[in-house]
Design a protein around this motif. Structure first.
Motif, PDB file in Angstrom:
ATOM      1  N   ASN A  57      83.775  46.907  97.541  1.00  0.00           N
ATOM      2  CA  ASN A  57      82.386  46.636  97.186  1.00  0.00           C
ATOM      3  C   ASN A  57      82.077  45.163  97.470  1.00  0.00           C
ATOM      4  N   LEU A  58      81.270  44.932  98.498  1.00  0.00           N
ATOM      5  CA  LEU A  58      80.965  43.557  98.900  1.00  0.00           C
ATOM      6  C   LEU A  58      80.225  42.773  97.825  1.00  0.00           C
ATOM      7  N   LEU A  59      79.413  43.436  97.022  1.00  0.00           N
ATOM      8  CA  LEU A  59      78.721  42.733  95.940  1.00  0.00           C
ATOM      9  C   LEU A  59      79.706  42.239  94.893  1.00  0.00           C
ATOM     10  N   VAL A  60      80.697  43.050  94.577  1.00  0.00           N
ATOM     11  CA  VAL A  60      81.717  42.639  93.609  1.00  0.00           C
ATOM     12  C   VAL A  60      82.552  41.504  94.183  1.00  0.00           C
ATOM     13  N   CYS A  61      82.870  41.565  95.455  1.00  0.00           N
ATOM     14  CA  CYS A  61      83.634  40.486  96.087  1.00  0.00           C
ATOM     15  C   CYS A  61      82.860  39.175  96.055  1.00  0.00           C
ATOM     16  N   GLY A  62      81.579  39.223  96.312  1.00  0.00           N
ATOM     17  CA  GLY A  62      80.767  38.020  96.351  1.00  0.00           C
ATOM     18  C   GLY A  62      80.522  37.403  94.983  1.00  0.00           C
ATOM     19  N   ALA A  63      80.545  38.213  93.950  1.00  0.00           N
ATOM     20  CA  ALA A  63      80.245  37.707  92.609  1.00  0.00           C
ATOM     21  C   ALA A  63      81.171  36.571  92.171  1.00  0.00           C
TER      22      ALA A  63
END
Length: 89
Positions: A57-63
């Motif tokens: 999940n790219l959003l989780v990685c970016g967080a």
């Protein structure tokens, strides 16, 4: 917003006691495992769900600050050691 309001406000200096010259230091910013663990608790995820989200999940990685596709999330043992556990190893 999570990265700016939560992760970037974490004072990495308070974690310096976890590392010493004879056991090395983390190869990632301490904000990454701390930030992902905060997300885990907020979302009510199991460890396995957290690891899956961090890997896909790219959003989780970016967080927590993993902003590039080449940035890899810490391995599960990093989380267990960060929490002071050895049962995950």
């Amino acid at each position: 917003m999570f990265r700016e309001q939560v992760v970037m406000r974490l004072n990495e200096d308070i974690f310096s006691v976890l590392y010493s010259s004879d056991n090395g230091c983390s190869n990632v910013s301490i904000r990454v495992p701390a930030g992902t663990m905060i997300l885990k608790e907020d979302r009510g995820w199991s460890d396995e769900q957290l690891f899956g989200e961090c890997n896909y999940n790219l959003l989780v990685c970016g967080a927590p600050g993993l902003m590039n596709l080449t940035d890899t999330p810490p391995v599960p043992s990093t989380y267990y050691l960060f929490r002071g556990e050895s049962n995950g190893l």
